[in-house]
Scaffold this motif. Structure first.
Motif, PDB file in Angstrom:
ATOM      1  N   PRO A  43      44.299  56.120  54.025  1.00  0.00           N
ATOM      2  CA  PRO A  43      44.744  55.352  52.812  1.00  0.00           C
ATOM      3  C   PRO A  43      43.793  55.674  51.660  1.00  0.00           C
ATOM      4  CG  PRO A  43      43.278  54.075  54.461  1.00  0.00           C
ATOM      5  CD  PRO A  43      43.725  55.246  55.157  1.00  0.00           C
ATOM      6  N   GLN A  44      44.688  55.599  50.404  1.00  0.00           N
ATOM      7  CA  GLN A  44      44.010  56.201  49.158  1.00  0.00           C
ATOM      8  C   GLN A  44      44.004  55.004  48.213  1.00  0.00           C
ATOM      9  OE1 GLN A  44      42.600  59.257  48.507  1.00  0.00           O
ATOM     10  NE2 GLN A  44      42.409  58.917  50.702  1.00  0.00           N
ATOM     11  N   ARG A  45      44.759  53.884  48.488  1.00  0.00           N
ATOM     12  CA  ARG A  45      44.850  52.727  47.580  1.00  0.00           C
ATOM     13  C   ARG A  45      44.770  51.444  48.203  1.00  0.00           C
ATOM     14  NH1 ARG A  45      45.664  54.177  42.466  1.00  0.00           N
ATOM     15  NH2 ARG A  45      46.265  52.244  41.912  1.00  0.00           N
ATOM     16  N   ILE A  46      43.572  50.936  48.482  1.00  0.00           N
ATOM     17  CA  ILE A  46      43.343  49.795  49.299  1.00  0.00           C
ATOM     18  C   ILE A  46      43.238  48.596  48.426  1.00  0.00           C
ATOM     19  CG2 ILE A  46      42.328  48.838  51.328  1.00  0.00           C
ATOM     20  CD1 ILE A  46      41.575  51.377  52.223  1.00  0.00           C
ATOM     21  N   VAL A  47      43.878  47.348  48.855  1.00  0.00           N
ATOM     22  CA  VAL A  47      43.586  46.043  48.356  1.00  0.00           C
ATOM     23  C   VAL A  47      43.105  45.220  49.339  1.00  0.00           C
ATOM     24  CG1 VAL A  47      44.511  43.994  47.554  1.00  0.00           C
ATOM     25  CG2 VAL A  47      45.528  45.968  46.397  1.00  0.00           C
ATOM     26  N   ALA A  48      41.932  44.785  49.177  1.00  0.00           N
ATOM     27  CA  ALA A  48      41.187  44.089  50.318  1.00  0.00           C
ATOM     28  C   ALA A  48      41.027  42.708  49.789  1.00  0.00           C
ATOM     29  CB  ALA A  48      39.759  44.825  50.497  1.00  0.00           C
ATOM     30  N   LEU A  49      41.476  41.811  50.208  1.00  0.00           N
ATOM     31  CA  LEU A  49      41.276  40.275  49.886  1.00  0.00           C
ATOM     32  C   LEU A  49      40.251  39.857  51.023  1.00  0.00           C
ATOM     33  CD1 LEU A  49      44.700  39.034  49.390  1.00  0.00           C
ATOM     34  CD2 LEU A  49      43.033  39.655  47.559  1.00  0.00           C
ATOM     35  N   THR A  67      43.778  35.667  57.765  1.00  0.00           N
ATOM     36  CA  THR A  67      44.830  35.087  58.452  1.00  0.00           C
ATOM     37  C   THR A  67      45.021  33.683  57.510  1.00  0.00           C
ATOM     38  OG1 THR A  67      43.627  34.154  60.205  1.00  0.00           O
ATOM     39  CG2 THR A  67      45.022  36.047  60.535  1.00  0.00           C
ATOM     40  N   HIS A  68      43.754  33.225  56.948  1.00  0.00           N
ATOM     41  CA  HIS A  68      44.091  32.192  56.061  1.00  0.00           C
ATOM     42  C   HIS A  68      44.623  32.450  54.721  1.00  0.00           C
ATOM     43  CE1 HIS A  68      40.573  34.335  54.652  1.00  0.00           C
ATOM     44  NE2 HIS A  68      40.597  33.573  53.530  1.00  0.00           N
ATOM     45  N   ASN A  69      44.811  33.430  54.368  1.00  0.00           N
ATOM     46  CA  ASN A  69      45.447  33.859  53.271  1.00  0.00           C
ATOM     47  C   ASN A  69      46.932  33.296  53.105  1.00  0.00           C
ATOM     48  OD1 ASN A  69      43.509  36.656  52.800  1.00  0.00           O
ATOM     49  ND2 ASN A  69      43.287  35.211  51.198  1.00  0.00           N
ATOM     50  N   LYS A  70      47.302  33.125  51.999  1.00  0.00           N
ATOM     51  CA  LYS A  70      48.866  32.766  51.708  1.00  0.00           C
ATOM     52  C   LYS A  70      49.715  33.968  51.408  1.00  0.00           C
ATOM     53  CE  LYS A  70      47.765  30.014  48.275  1.00  0.00           C
ATOM     54  NZ  LYS A  70      47.913  29.267  47.095  1.00  0.00           N
ATOM     55  N   ASN A  71      50.916  33.887  51.473  1.00  0.00           N
ATOM     56  CA  ASN A  71      51.714  35.132  51.238  1.00  0.00           C
ATOM     57  C   ASN A  71      51.556  36.380  51.863  1.00  0.00           C
ATOM     58  OD1 ASN A  71      52.926  33.402  48.964  1.00  0.00           O
ATOM     59  ND2 ASN A  71      51.105  33.984  47.637  1.00  0.00           N
ATOM     60  N   LEU A  72      51.456  36.322  53.063  1.00  0.00           N
ATOM     61  CA  LEU A  72      50.975  37.507  53.867  1.00  0.00           C
ATOM     62  C   LEU A  72      52.384  38.234  54.315  1.00  0.00           C
ATOM     63  CD1 LEU A  72      48.485  36.411  56.714  1.00  0.00           C
ATOM     64  CD2 LEU A  72      48.160  37.624  54.991  1.00  0.00           C
ATOM     65  N   ASP A  73      53.585  37.709  54.342  1.00  0.00           N
ATOM     66  CA  ASP A  73      54.791  38.075  54.374  1.00  0.00           C
ATOM     67  C   ASP A  73      55.308  38.935  53.075  1.00  0.00           C
ATOM     68  OD1 ASP A  73      54.927  37.138  57.243  1.00  0.00           O
ATOM     69  OD2 ASP A  73      56.243  35.346  56.355  1.00  0.00           O
ATOM     70  N   PRO A 105      51.887  47.937  53.786  1.00  0.00           N
ATOM     71  CA  PRO A 105      51.557  47.381  55.164  1.00  0.00           C
ATOM     72  C   PRO A 105      50.231  46.599  55.114  1.00  0.00           C
ATOM     73  CG  PRO A 105      51.872  50.136  55.217  1.00  0.00           C
ATOM     74  CD  PRO A 105      51.914  49.486  53.835  1.00  0.00           C
ATOM     75  N   THR A 106      50.304  45.602  55.725  1.00  0.00           N
ATOM     76  CA  THR A 106      49.064  44.493  55.785  1.00  0.00           C
ATOM     77  C   THR A 106      48.818  43.947  56.784  1.00  0.00           C
ATOM     78  OG1 THR A 106      50.436  43.487  53.617  1.00  0.00           O
ATOM     79  CG2 THR A 106      48.738  42.212  54.827  1.00  0.00           C
ATOM     80  N   VAL A 107      47.373  44.074  56.866  1.00  0.00           N
ATOM     81  CA  VAL A 107      46.778  43.491  58.378  1.00  0.00           C
ATOM     82  C   VAL A 107      45.980  42.549  57.885  1.00  0.00           C
ATOM     83  CG1 VAL A 107      44.954  44.459  60.013  1.00  0.00           C
ATOM     84  CG2 VAL A 107      46.725  46.117  59.215  1.00  0.00           C
ATOM     85  N   ALA A 108      45.899  41.613  58.860  1.00  0.00           N
ATOM     86  CA  ALA A 108      45.119  40.316  58.487  1.00  0.00           C
ATOM     87  C   ALA A 108      44.258  39.834  59.735  1.00  0.00           C
ATOM     88  CB  ALA A 108      45.956  38.920  58.196  1.00  0.00           C
ATOM     89  N   TYR A 109      43.028  39.461  59.305  1.00  0.00           N
ATOM     90  CA  TYR A 109      42.135  39.274  60.413  1.00  0.00           C
ATOM     91  C   TYR A 109      41.648  37.542  60.632  1.00  0.00           C
ATOM     92  CZ  TYR A 109      41.222  44.067  60.838  1.00  0.00           C
ATOM     93  OH  TYR A 109      41.418  45.581  60.664  1.00  0.00           O
ATOM     94  N   THR A 110      41.500  37.146  61.565  1.00  0.00           N
ATOM     95  CA  THR A 110      40.978  35.529  61.829  1.00  0.00           C
ATOM     96  C   THR A 110      39.642  35.779  61.654  1.00  0.00           C
ATOM     97  OG1 THR A 110      42.824  35.306  62.797  1.00  0.00           O
ATOM     98  CG2 THR A 110      41.027  33.703  63.134  1.00  0.00           C
ATOM     99  N   TRP A 111      38.874  34.938  60.717  1.00  0.00           N
ATOM    100  CA  TRP A 111      37.493  35.014  60.452  1.00  0.00           C
ATOM    101  C   TRP A 111      36.661  34.344  61.962  1.00  0.00           C
ATOM    102  CZ3 TRP A 111      34.192  30.791  60.982  1.00  0.00           C
ATOM    103  CH2 TRP A 111      33.042  31.120  60.676  1.00  0.00           C
TER     104      TRP A 111
END
Length: 308
Positions: free
Chosen positions: A56-62, A118-124, A131-137
């Protein structure tokens, strides 16, 4: 992994960013980049398999942005809490601050990978952008989270190498400190805002993972009894001494004061009277990523060994 206590940050919410550092201050070797890869890999996310870029070359990390930084991956967008952290200022030059509520901004950044909680809104909706990957704290511990981010960005070997090295260095530092302060000496970790004081367990950032898990230092019995479960505990001023160890680590926010420190209750705590208080910067200690962990490992080692 980042853990932010709401009253201290003006909001009662956990702001996640998996804790969980680069080795700019820990003495270990910094992970090296693997040869450039092309195409995609299949990553087993909590939600199921996700096709993600092999390089990956352009990562957005929330979430988990500090973990990504430690592996040398290019970020184009991060959450505001990472952006405020003084440990990451230089590395985030030119990186945009983004949020789950501003999808247009994320689209403009043209990411090839989005990392979220996984707490973030608008994951879909994010998944429609890249490509979006979400983790549960809290699902993984602070070291497992780093390895998991390594898997995601195709750098598992580098992530695991740092974990192994950190564990060795922290254990060695813990033995040095225990030789200085005594095997059975206890340590408490406090933090305050304008009205309250909190004491922390062994997995709520502020160096707690370093002190208790990695170094093997002890906490007072009262902390073990009342704080390990919930992670943190709000103290009334009259109970400050009940949770104080032989040594105190005090997490401080710049510009924040609390009148309790002028009271005889605080001044009468044996650790305070003996000058056995180590202060840390709250903004630089609310994650448990490699950069933060290495920073705190170095700070704790130097400061404990210098105390009376």
């Amino acid at each position: 992994m980042r853990k932010w206590l709401a009253p201290i940050a003006l909001t009662l919410a956990l702001v996640l960013s998996a804790c969980g550092s680069k080795n700019d201050s820990g003495g270990g070797s910094e992970p090296t980049a693997s040869p450039a890869a092309t195409g995609t890999i299949t990553y087993q996310a909590e939600s199921g398999p996700v096709e993600v870029p092999a390089n990956p070359q352009r990562i957005v990390a929330l979430a988990s942005a500090p973990n990504v930084l430690s592996l040398g991956l290019p970020l184009v967008g991060v959450d505001e809490w990472t952006g405020k952290n003084p440990l990451f200022t230089d590395k985030l030059a030119g990186v945009e601050i983004v949020s789950e509520d501003n999808l247009e901004k994320i689209v403009e950044l043209d990411p090839d990978l989005i990392i979220a909680g996984t707490h973030n809104k608008n994951l879909d909706k994010m998944a429609e952008i890249a490509p979006t990957v979400a983790y549960t704290w809290g699902k993984l511990d602070y070291l497992q989270q780093q390895v998991e981010i390594g898997k995601l960005v195709n750098k598992e070997a580098e992530a695991q190498a740092w974990v192994d090295d950190f564990k060795t260095r922290a254990a060695e530092a813990g033995e040095q400190i225990k030789a200085k302060i005594g095997e059975d000496s206890t340590v408490s970790v406090y933090e305050y805002d304008a009205k309250n004081i909190y004491v922390f367990g062994n997995n709520w950032a502020r160096g707690t993972e370093v002190l208790y898990q990695a170094m093997g230092l002890k906490m007072p019995e009262s902390v073990t009894k009342d704080v390990l479960g919930p992670g943190y505990y709000a103290l009334s001023s009259e109970k400050l001494g009940d949770y104080a160890g032989d040594y105190i680590v005090l997490s401080q926010t710049k510009g924040m004061s609390n009148p309790v420190f002028e009271t005889e209750t605080w001044k009468g705590i044996p650790a305070v009277k003996a000058g056995r208080v180590i202060t840390i910067d709250t903004e630089a200690s609310t994650y448990s990523d490699p950069t933060t962990l290495d920073h705190l490992l170095k700070l704790f080692t130097e400061q404990f060994l210098a105390l009376p």
